[in-house]
Design an enzyme around this catalytic site. Structure first.
Site, PDB file in Angstrom:
ATOM      1  N   SER A  25      90.693 -22.307  37.116  1.00 47.92           N
ATOM      2  CA  SER A  25      90.602 -23.223  35.969  1.00 47.92           C
ATOM      3  C   SER A  25      91.934 -23.350  35.237  1.00 47.92           C
ATOM      4  CB  SER A  25      89.503 -22.748  35.008  1.00 47.92           C
ATOM      5  OG  SER A  25      89.727 -21.419  34.601  1.00 47.92           O
ATOM      6  N   ASP A  82     100.486 -19.807  39.059  1.00 44.14           N
ATOM      7  CA  ASP A  82      99.076 -19.517  39.339  1.00 44.14           C
ATOM      8  C   ASP A  82      98.495 -18.613  38.256  1.00 44.14           C
ATOM      9  OD1 ASP A  82      96.631 -19.418  40.599  1.00 44.14           O
ATOM     10  OD2 ASP A  82      97.318 -18.318  42.361  1.00 44.14           O
ATOM     11  N   ASP A 137      93.188 -12.817  37.513  1.00 48.40           N
ATOM     12  CA  ASP A 137      91.978 -12.237  36.917  1.00 48.40           C
ATOM     13  C   ASP A 137      92.323 -11.057  36.015  1.00 48.40           C
ATOM     14  OD1 ASP A 137      90.039 -13.966  38.269  1.00 48.40           O
ATOM     15  OD2 ASP A 137      90.879 -13.053  40.068  1.00 48.40           O
ATOM     16  N   LYS A 165      93.880 -10.810  41.763  1.00 49.39           N
ATOM     17  CA  LYS A 165      93.574 -12.217  41.945  1.00 49.39           C
ATOM     18  C   LYS A 165      92.461 -12.361  42.976  1.00 49.39           C
ATOM     19  CE  LYS A 165      96.789 -15.208  42.334  1.00 49.39           C
ATOM     20  NZ  LYS A 165      95.897 -16.078  41.542  1.00 49.39           N
ATOM     21  N   GLY A 166      91.904 -13.576  43.060  1.00 50.46           N
ATOM     22  CA  GLY A 166      90.891 -13.821  44.085  1.00 50.46           C
ATOM     23  C   GLY A 166      89.511 -14.097  43.534  1.00 50.46           C
ATOM     24  N   GLU A 178      96.964 -17.566  48.302  1.00 52.63           N
ATOM     25  CA  GLU A 178      97.775 -17.315  47.103  1.00 52.63           C
ATOM     26  C   GLU A 178      98.859 -16.278  47.409  1.00 52.63           C
ATOM     27  OE1 GLU A 178      94.368 -18.279  43.745  1.00 52.63           O
ATOM     28  OE2 GLU A 178      94.591 -16.235  44.421  1.00 52.63           O
TER      29      GLU A 178
HETATM   30  C1  5RP Z   1      91.655 -17.689  42.387  1.00 48.80           C
HETATM   31  C2  5RP Z   1      92.426 -16.848  41.449  1.00 48.80           C
HETATM   32  C3  5RP Z   1      92.566 -17.334  40.042  1.00 48.80           C
HETATM   33  O1  5RP Z   1      93.915 -17.407  39.727  1.00 48.80           O
HETATM   34  C4  5RP Z   1      91.875 -16.376  39.119  1.00 48.80           C
HETATM   35  O2  5RP Z   1      90.532 -16.216  39.540  1.00 48.80           O
HETATM   36  C5  5RP Z   1      91.915 -16.858  37.670  1.00 48.80           C
HETATM   37  O3  5RP Z   1      91.089 -17.970  37.516  1.00 48.80           O
HETATM   38  P1  5RP Z   1      90.942 -18.725  36.131  1.00 48.80           P
HETATM   39  O4  5RP Z   1      92.246 -19.384  35.834  1.00 48.80           O
HETATM   40  O5  5RP Z   1      89.822 -19.721  36.412  1.00 48.80           O
HETATM   41  O6  5RP Z   1      90.522 -17.726  35.075  1.00 48.80           O
HETATM   42  O7  5RP Z   1      92.938 -15.812  41.769  1.00 48.80           O
HETATM   43  O8  5RP Z   1      91.491 -17.068  43.635  1.00 48.80           O
END
Ligand code: 5RP
EC number: 5.3.1.6
Length: 225
Positions: A34, A85, A88, A98-99, A107
């Site tokens: 997001s 990017d 989490d 991440k992931g 990524e």
């Molecule tokens: C996707 C990721 C995202 O960068 C991570 O989940 C963060 O997501 P968000 O910006 O929706 O909080 O690693 O694989």
């Protein structure tokens, strides 16, 4: 200020951060999630000032294309100037989990190819010790049970993310209940299990810069590694 507003703030700050890098031949790596989606939307305002992008997921590629931003196969470009990017979790060394969106392998590949990795995150992602967020591991489907048993031996509690197939055709195990005191060692140990494609620890290749969205504004934190 709510979390969504903070995500927009860091996405906007990331576009400002990379603008001086944008030239006719610049390739920008674009993440998934997001926060990355906001980045894509704001990046569209700079369309035409740079060559194009490499995306870390099919979803991000589609969003980029919907804005008319060129998306290249990684094998078609010489390198990536900067990769933006979300995450989490991040610790003070800018090592990441991440992931959450299941895009961790692509990524990690895009991060590995990039001169500079800019992480964009709201302050809820900041932790002293990684591991409250379950660690995603991408696994070849036939190895799922074997890998899960090996992860238990490392002290984790793997949970199969049902109904999710990655862009690479694999499955995800989310590893709960790990306080990750040694991210580099754990990243290595999990990646050494046969059947693991990769795990969501970004310790060997942490972010270079973190733009952290807080109620007091966006903080720019540089890697000390
Ligand atoms: C996707 C990721 C995202 O960068 C991570 O989940 C963060 O997501 P968000 O910006 O929706 O909080 O690693 O694989």
């Amino acid at each position: 200020m709510n979390q969504d507003q903070l995500k927009q703030d860091v996405a906007r700050a990331a576009v400002e951060y990379i603008t001086p890098m944008l030239e006719a031949d610049t390739i920008v790596g674009v993440g998934t999630g997001s926060t990355a989606n906001y980045f894509i939307d704001f990046l569209a305002e700079k369309k035409g000032l740079f060559d194009g992008t490499v995306a870390s997921s099919e979803a991000s590629a589609e969003r980029l294309k919907s804005h008319g931003i060129p998306v290249y196969d990684l094998n078609a470009v010489d390198g990536i100037r900067v990769y933006v990017d979300g995450a989490d979790e991040t610790n003070p060394l800018l090592q990441l989990i991440k992931g959450g969106g299941a895009a961790l392998t692509r990524e990690k590949i895009v991060a590995a190819c990039s001169e500079e990795f800019v992480c964009i995150a709201d302050e809820s992602k900041w932790v002293e010790v990684l591991g409250n967020f379950p660690l995603p591991v991408e696994v070849i489907p036939m190895a799922r049970s074997y890998v899960a048993r090996e992860i238990v031996k490392l002290g984790g509690d793997p949970v199969y993310r049902e109904g999710v197939t990655t862009d690479n055709g694999n499955v995800i195990l989310d590893v709960h209940n790990m306080q990750i005191a040694k991210p580099l060692a754990l990243e290595d140990a999990i990646n050494n299990i046969t059947g693991v494609v990769t795990n969501g620890l970004f310790a060997a290749r942490p972010a270079d810069v973190l733009l952290l969205g807080t109620a007091e504004g966006v903080k720019t934190i540089k890697s000390k590694v």
